[in-house]
Design an enzyme around this catalytic site. Structure first.
Site, mmCIF file in Angstrom:
data_model
loop_
_atom_site.group_PDB
_atom_site.id
_atom_site.type_symbol
_atom_site.label_atom_id
_atom_site.label_comp_id
_atom_site.label_asym_id
_atom_site.label_seq_id
_atom_site.Cartn_x
_atom_site.Cartn_y
_atom_site.Cartn_z
ATOM 1 C CE1 TYR A 81 -3.251 -2.992 0.575
ATOM 2 C CE2 TYR A 81 -3.586 -2.283 2.330
ATOM 3 C CZ TYR A 81 -3.907 -2.698 1.655
ATOM 4 O OH TYR A 81 -5.373 -3.867 1.940
ATOM 5 N NE ARG B 125 -12.201 -2.519 -3.882
ATOM 6 C CZ ARG B 125 -12.536 -3.784 -3.813
ATOM 7 N NH1 ARG B 125 -13.187 -3.654 -4.291
ATOM 8 N NH2 ARG B 125 -11.263 -4.245 -3.729
ATOM 9 N N GLY B 126 -17.180 2.474 -1.679
ATOM 10 C CA GLY B 126 -17.786 3.239 -1.339
ATOM 11 C C GLY B 126 -18.945 3.726 -2.109
#
Length: 332
Positions: A62, A213-214
């Site tokens: 990440y 994811r939103g």
């Protein structure tokens, strides 16, 4: 909001630790969804710890290590209050390109050494391959992590996005505490084959993508650097269709006096006490809204009504692109 002392902890499998019922996923704090605010990220991590959150999730890939260094900075004085879950194995180029996976025993130990240094810790609580390396038997990968447990550098083994056969083979080598997999109201494929195996073997679920994811919270893509540009559910045509489902979720939530995000999280919490949602909050505001889902009590009738109103098969687009769906062990 429910206080930390009032919540019932959830155990990570038969052999794992008990944790706060919601975990904090830190991926979005390293640019995966567009630019991130580092001071706000640090404040969000500290707010989560203050609220009682005990499990923090990251990956060594990440932000090319940025996420681990961020966590290391945030946990300088808080290490003993949390458990750190780290995914490893994804290979990336200097331009951010995804190059595959490497879970050979030597690579496992090398990746661990770098993660320990970036995090500034002497051990990692849960260590897991990010995906199945098709070129390496899962027994070899798990065996290497088991060696690191014996050496004191790792406490527990987790898995990520693997299917029933791989889960069984891994668990035969060493106890596995949890499987990290995408699971939400509109991503329910694990229910048919994977969740029954986990129940049988006493393995918990740390569920990511609880808000898709939103998508379920009504979040929009945030510029060209947003990873959602590659996900079919967020292309123009599919998103228009999916918003109709999200509108239904918002309507049900409004009837309960809560937000659609809180309803989506509460649905996952209500499905099974062995599931811990991993919430990717990037701000204290998002964190507070998510944690308030702990105050939402859904009955079995509520759960059924939500599922009937937002059927998973009605969602337009797959959760990953065609190539990823083809190589995911959890989708086979």
């Amino acid at each position: 909001m429910t206080t930390a002392s009032a919540v019932q902890l959830r155990k990570l499998g038969r052999s794992g630790p008990a944790v706060f019922p919601i975990a904090l996923g830190c991926m979005g704090m390293s640019g995966m969804y567009g630019p991130a605010d580092e001071p706000e990220s640090l404040a969000t991590i500290h707010a989560a710890i203050d609220a009682g959150v005990t499990l923090l999730d990251t990956g060594d890939f990440y932000g090319m290590g940025h996420n681990e260094m961020l966590l290391g900075q945030a946990l300088r004085f808080f290490r003993e209050r949390v458990l750190i879950s780290v995914k490893f194995g994804a290979q990336r180029g200097p331009d951010g390109a995804w190059l595959g996976y490497d879970a050979r025993p030597a690579a496992v130990k090398t990746a661990l050494a770098y993660s320990l240094k970036r995090l500034g810790v002497d051990h990692i609580d849960i260590y897991r391959p990010a995906r199945l390396d098709p070129n390496v038997p899962i027994e070899d990968t798990i065996g290497a992590i088991a060696d690191m447990i014996k050496a004191g550098y790792v406490r527990h083994i987790g898995l990520s996005e693997v299917g029933p056969e791989t889960i069984r083979r891994a668990a035969a080598v060493h106890p596995v505490v949890d499987l990290q997999i995408e699971y939400s109201l509109i991503s329910r494929s694990p229910e048919s084959k994977i969740l029954p195996v986990l129940d049988e073997l006493g393995i918990a679920v740390t569920a990511y993508g609880v808000l898709s994811r939103g998508l379920l919270s009504g979040s929009s893509k945030n510029g060209p650097g947003d990873i959602r540009n590659r996900f079919p559910r967020f292309n123009t045509e599919n998103q228009a269709q999916n918003q109709k489902l999200v509108a239904r979720l918002a309507e049900i939530a409004a009837g309960k006096g809560i937000t659609q995000s809180q309803l989506a999280i509460a649905w996952v919490l209500a499905k099974n006490p062995s599931i811990v949602p991993v919430i990717g909050a990037r701000t204290r505001t998002q964190l507070g809204e998510s944690l308030a889902a702990l105050d939402v009590a859904l009955t079995s009738k509520d759960v059924a009504a939500v599922e009937a109103a937002i059927p998973a098969e009605a969602i337009a687009g797959t959760r990953y692109d065609a190539h990823q769906m083809l190589v995911l062990d959890s989708e086979k």
